[in-house]
Design a protein around this motif. Sequence first.
Motif, mmCIF file in Angstrom:
data_model
loop_
_atom_site.group_PDB
_atom_site.id
_atom_site.type_symbol
_atom_site.label_atom_id
_atom_site.label_comp_id
_atom_site.label_asym_id
_atom_site.label_seq_id
_atom_site.Cartn_x
_atom_site.Cartn_y
_atom_site.Cartn_z
ATOM 1 N N ILE A 133 -5.866 1.274 -5.719
ATOM 2 C CA ILE A 133 -6.337 -0.009 -6.517
ATOM 3 C C ILE A 133 -6.336 -0.090 -7.930
ATOM 4 O O ILE A 133 -6.051 -1.162 -8.472
ATOM 5 C CB ILE A 133 -7.862 -0.277 -6.104
ATOM 6 C CG1 ILE A 133 -7.804 -0.238 -4.481
ATOM 7 C CG2 ILE A 133 -8.272 -1.650 -6.305
ATOM 8 C CD1 ILE A 133 -7.043 -1.163 -3.658
ATOM 9 N N ASP A 146 -7.535 -2.940 5.261
ATOM 10 C CA ASP A 146 -8.770 -2.517 4.437
ATOM 11 C C ASP A 146 -8.397 -2.415 2.773
ATOM 12 O O ASP A 146 -9.201 -2.978 2.023
ATOM 13 C CB ASP A 146 -9.309 -0.859 4.759
ATOM 14 C CG ASP A 146 -10.024 -1.282 6.083
ATOM 15 O OD1 ASP A 146 -10.561 -2.510 6.392
ATOM 16 O OD2 ASP A 146 -10.057 -0.083 6.958
ATOM 17 N N TYR A 147 -7.018 -1.879 2.709
ATOM 18 C CA TYR A 147 -6.439 -1.787 1.187
ATOM 19 C C TYR A 147 -6.561 -3.303 0.575
ATOM 20 O O TYR A 147 -6.923 -3.505 -0.293
ATOM 21 C CB TYR A 147 -4.970 -1.126 1.466
ATOM 22 C CG TYR A 147 -4.170 -1.342 0.310
ATOM 23 C CD1 TYR A 147 -4.165 -0.566 -0.892
ATOM 24 C CD2 TYR A 147 -3.247 -2.283 0.302
ATOM 25 C CE1 TYR A 147 -3.502 -0.826 -2.021
ATOM 26 C CE2 TYR A 147 -2.477 -2.597 -0.713
ATOM 27 C CZ TYR A 147 -2.329 -1.738 -1.788
ATOM 28 O OH TYR A 147 -1.602 -1.939 -3.018
ATOM 29 N N ASN A 203 -8.099 -5.901 1.641
ATOM 30 C CA ASN A 203 -9.357 -6.524 1.248
ATOM 31 C C ASN A 203 -9.897 -6.170 0.068
ATOM 32 O O ASN A 203 -10.737 -6.470 -0.683
ATOM 33 C CB ASN A 203 -10.179 -6.354 2.633
ATOM 34 C CG ASN A 203 -9.907 -7.104 3.719
ATOM 35 O OD1 ASN A 203 -9.411 -8.497 3.541
ATOM 36 N ND2 ASN A 203 -9.865 -6.607 4.967
ATOM 37 N N GLU A 204 -9.789 -4.701 -0.107
ATOM 38 C CA GLU A 204 -10.136 -4.020 -1.614
ATOM 39 C C GLU A 204 -9.568 -4.578 -2.707
ATOM 40 O O GLU A 204 -10.316 -4.919 -3.628
ATOM 41 C CB GLU A 204 -10.056 -2.582 -1.470
ATOM 42 C CG GLU A 204 -10.781 -1.778 -2.457
ATOM 43 C CD GLU A 204 -12.185 -1.971 -2.765
ATOM 44 O OE1 GLU A 204 -12.571 -1.700 -3.910
ATOM 45 O OE2 GLU A 204 -12.763 -2.408 -1.885
ATOM 46 N N ARG A 243 0.861 -1.304 0.117
ATOM 47 C CA ARG A 243 0.267 -0.190 0.022
ATOM 48 C C ARG A 243 0.840 1.319 -0.057
ATOM 49 O O ARG A 243 0.214 2.275 -0.433
ATOM 50 C CB ARG A 243 -0.904 0.070 1.235
ATOM 51 C CG ARG A 243 -1.640 1.315 1.478
ATOM 52 C CD ARG A 243 -2.209 1.307 2.830
ATOM 53 N NE ARG A 243 -2.841 2.705 3.240
ATOM 54 C CZ ARG A 243 -3.201 2.880 4.504
ATOM 55 N NH1 ARG A 243 -2.961 2.227 5.381
ATOM 56 N NH2 ARG A 243 -3.752 4.118 4.486
ATOM 57 N N ARG A 250 -11.354 -7.938 -3.243
ATOM 58 C CA ARG A 250 -12.762 -7.657 -3.685
ATOM 59 C C ARG A 250 -12.436 -7.426 -5.373
ATOM 60 O O ARG A 250 -13.196 -8.250 -6.084
ATOM 61 C CB ARG A 250 -13.280 -6.637 -3.048
ATOM 62 C CG ARG A 250 -14.813 -6.606 -3.693
ATOM 63 C CD ARG A 250 -15.579 -5.261 -3.076
ATOM 64 N NE ARG A 250 -14.916 -4.045 -3.613
ATOM 65 C CZ ARG A 250 -15.558 -3.529 -4.786
ATOM 66 N NH1 ARG A 250 -16.301 -4.271 -5.392
ATOM 67 N NH2 ARG A 250 -14.911 -2.432 -5.337
ATOM 68 N N ARG A 251 -11.696 -6.500 -5.627
ATOM 69 C CA ARG A 251 -11.450 -5.794 -7.116
ATOM 70 C C ARG A 251 -10.865 -7.044 -7.926
ATOM 71 O O ARG A 251 -11.352 -7.267 -9.260
ATOM 72 C CB ARG A 251 -10.770 -4.718 -7.296
ATOM 73 C CG ARG A 251 -11.258 -3.446 -6.703
ATOM 74 C CD ARG A 251 -12.222 -2.904 -7.556
ATOM 75 N NE ARG A 251 -11.603 -2.542 -8.880
ATOM 76 C CZ ARG A 251 -11.053 -1.404 -9.170
ATOM 77 N NH1 ARG A 251 -11.084 -0.376 -8.040
ATOM 78 N NH2 ARG A 251 -10.551 -1.058 -10.336
#
Length: 222
Positions: free
Chosen positions: A136, A177-178, A180-181, A128, A184-185
């Motif tokens: 992202i 959080d980064y 996990n995103e 990150r 997801r993407r």
Amino acid sequence: MDYRRITLFAGHYGSGKTNIAVNWTKYIAEKESRVTLADMDIVNPYYRAKDSARELEDMGIRVISSFFANSNVDLPALPQDIYSVIDDKSRYAVLDVGGDDRGALALGRLVPGILEENSYEMLLVVNRFRPLTRDIDGIMEVVSEIETACRLPFTAIVNNSNLGAETTPEDVLESMDYANEVSRRTGLPIKMTTVEKGLFDSLSGRIENLFPLSLQKRPTET
């Protein structure tokens, strides 16, 4: 933590994939007697898996590297014995893939054999705190470039978000959080979150699949 016969680490320059590849190779070598680390960086990175060759070979680990590593040669040239990674199925193998699409091109010639055997993981290393992969969209561009160049899909993510020696446990926790995103993407699971071994105890039990790292040393530091 589980592993396949072939593990590939890829990501943008500065993501930390080389240090992870070295540590992952040691991790497998603690459980398996025949392990190879293939250094496929060919475009003059600062850290190379080859830098740890002496330490790894003392552990019984075979190290394969490009003749042109740490040079200005642009051709994705690799030694002939790189094919032993595919041909010798009695050995586990870890591949440190180059940090952009040029590095991934060198991997492409091994892909048919990797896919045929189907015992591999292609791990996307993300950080990150690196400027070009902080958002992202930047990560998605890296994924597209590497997958297109080598024709091998990623299978999971390694969250290696760190600020070097200044990293705190809170930095790692906030990076989830980064990660996990990104998961997801991309549709990819998070294989592990890596931390310098000095932070491991303070984060153990707070993050799933935490993997401790010993920092790789340059040859002049050994």
